[in-house]
Design an enzyme around this catalytic site. Structure first.
Site, PDB file in Angstrom:
ATOM      1  N   LYS A 173       0.826  -1.201   0.000  1.00  0.00           N
ATOM      2  CA  LYS A 173       0.000   0.000   0.000  1.00  0.00           C
ATOM      3  C   LYS A 173       0.865   1.257   0.000  1.00  0.00           C
ATOM      4  O   LYS A 173       1.880   1.322   0.692  1.00  0.00           O
ATOM      5  CB  LYS A 173      -0.923  -0.002   1.217  1.00  0.00           C
ATOM      6  CG  LYS A 173      -1.909  -1.163   1.232  1.00  0.00           C
ATOM      7  CD  LYS A 173      -2.760  -1.172   2.473  1.00  0.00           C
ATOM      8  CE  LYS A 173      -1.989  -1.497   3.726  1.00  0.00           C
ATOM      9  NZ  LYS A 173      -2.836  -1.753   4.892  1.00  0.00           N
ATOM     10  N   THR A 204      -8.672   9.077   8.940  1.00  0.00           N
ATOM     11  CA  THR A 204      -8.279   7.848   8.247  1.00  0.00           C
ATOM     12  C   THR A 204      -8.159   6.655   9.190  1.00  0.00           C
ATOM     13  O   THR A 204      -7.516   5.662   8.855  1.00  0.00           O
ATOM     14  CB  THR A 204      -6.939   8.056   7.518  1.00  0.00           C
ATOM     15  OG1 THR A 204      -5.944   8.451   8.484  1.00  0.00           O
ATOM     16  CG2 THR A 204      -7.059   9.134   6.448  1.00  0.00           C
ATOM     17  N   GLY A 206      -8.532   3.321  10.695  1.00  0.00           N
ATOM     18  CA  GLY A 206      -9.066   2.051  10.252  1.00  0.00           C
ATOM     19  C   GLY A 206      -9.004   1.787   8.760  1.00  0.00           C
ATOM     20  O   GLY A 206      -9.626   0.848   8.272  1.00  0.00           O
ATOM     21  N   THR A 207      -8.232   2.579   8.027  1.00  0.00           N
ATOM     22  CA  THR A 207      -8.182   2.382   6.571  1.00  0.00           C
ATOM     23  C   THR A 207      -7.580   1.025   6.202  1.00  0.00           C
ATOM     24  O   THR A 207      -8.050   0.368   5.270  1.00  0.00           O
ATOM     25  CB  THR A 207      -7.385   3.498   5.868  1.00  0.00           C
ATOM     26  OG1 THR A 207      -6.125   3.665   6.528  1.00  0.00           O
ATOM     27  CG2 THR A 207      -8.142   4.810   5.892  1.00  0.00           C
ATOM     28  N   GLY A 208      -6.541   0.596   6.910  1.00  0.00           N
ATOM     29  CA  GLY A 208      -5.918  -0.696   6.603  1.00  0.00           C
ATOM     30  C   GLY A 208      -6.858  -1.859   6.872  1.00  0.00           C
ATOM     31  O   GLY A 208      -6.967  -2.789   6.060  1.00  0.00           O
ATOM     32  N   CYS A 209      -7.554  -1.798   8.012  1.00  0.00           N
ATOM     33  CA  CYS A 209      -8.540  -2.833   8.351  1.00  0.00           C
ATOM     34  C   CYS A 209      -9.619  -2.893   7.277  1.00  0.00           C
ATOM     35  O   CYS A 209     -10.035  -3.969   6.829  1.00  0.00           O
ATOM     36  CB  CYS A 209      -9.205  -2.524   9.689  1.00  0.00           C
ATOM     37  SG  CYS A 209      -8.081  -2.266  11.068  1.00  0.00           S
TER      38      CYS A 209
END
Length: 265
Positions: A173, A204, A206-209
């Site tokens: 990412k 932002t 929690g964007t990865g989750c």
């Protein structure tokens, strides 16, 4: 209806962890289930406490899920202890789980390490080789590849190294001041860039989750990996673009931005 399982920690403020995963899975058209690895006391300004679940109880959660409603895909988020990682790997092997998406949460945006060296090694030894796709951010990819990433060429080299080491696809990412909205998918000796438009939204959390759960949801529905990533990126762009503004820190996205029914009014 297709099903997806998230194995991750609970975020009491609802923006990340299993809460974000479940919201994302529902919004992407699959039935969501969860096995909780830890409870956290946190909000948009930070984490004040973590209480890990005993490995035996995590195993019991997984047994109950797999023997009743078998998941079509599995997303694994932050797991901070080696014993929990080994438990997850044992159960995924026992039940022949498929479409495993691992978000190898190891390093915070600030650069601080979130899990112990022992847990990182357990992650490398047991879970990463089981994944259909890994979704590291730049700092996590640096840890996994053992190299600094400062250019697009570095992203490609790191993803190639990680993919070769663990024999799985890698979605490296962007962000962290490098290719902010552009992600690199590397698998089978080839790569593809997924370009995105940077959205000026500081919330932002929690964007990865969310991205990894959206990918798992699409894999559960039988879509190929490229399409799953493409749809997941479009979803997260919409959730960020809705410009939800809650809390005093880095707030959550609006996971339900595209849900409209009699019951949401």
């Amino acid at each position: 209806m297709k099903t997806a399982l998230t194995i991750a920690g609970s975020d009491s403020s609802g923006g990340a962890g299993i809460q974000a995963d479940i919201k994302t899975m529902i919004s992407n058209g699959v039935y969501a289930m969860s096995a909780i690895t830890a409870l956290t006391a946190q909000n948009t300004t930070g984490v004040t406490g973590i209480m890990e679940v005993p490995a035996e109880f995590l195993a019991e959660q997984l047994d109950n899920i797999f023997t009743d409603i078998y998941p079509d895909a599995v997303k694994i988020g932050m797991v901070s202890a080696g014993a929990l990682i080994h438990t997850i790997a044992d159960k995924l092997e026992e039940y022949h789980a498929e479409n495993i998406v691992v978000d190898p949460v190891m390093v915070a945006t600030s650069g601080a390490k979130l899990i112990s060296e022992e847990a990182v090694q357990s992650l490398k030894d047991r879970l990463l080789p089981m994944a259909a796709v890994l979704t590291p951010n730049i700092p996590e990819a640096e840890v996994l590849a053992g190299m600094k990433i400062q250019t697009e060429a570095d992203m490609i080299a790191a993803a190639k190294k990680i993919s070769g080491e663990y024999q799985c696809a890698v979605l490296c990412k962007g962000g962290h001041q490098l290719n902010d909205a552009n992600d690199l998918l590397y698998r089978d000796g080839a790569y593809r860039w997924f370009y995105g438009k940077r959205i000026d939204n500081p919330n932002t959390h929690g964007t990865g989750c969310t991205l990894s759960s959206a990918i798992a949801s699409n894999l559960a529905k039988g879509l190929d990996l490229d399409t799953s990533v493409e749809r997941a990126k479009a979803y997260i762009s919409g959730a960020l673009g809705a410009m939800l503004n809650l809390g005093k820190g880095s707030g959550p996205m609006n996971h339900g931005f595209d849900i409209s029914s009699t019951f949401t009014k």
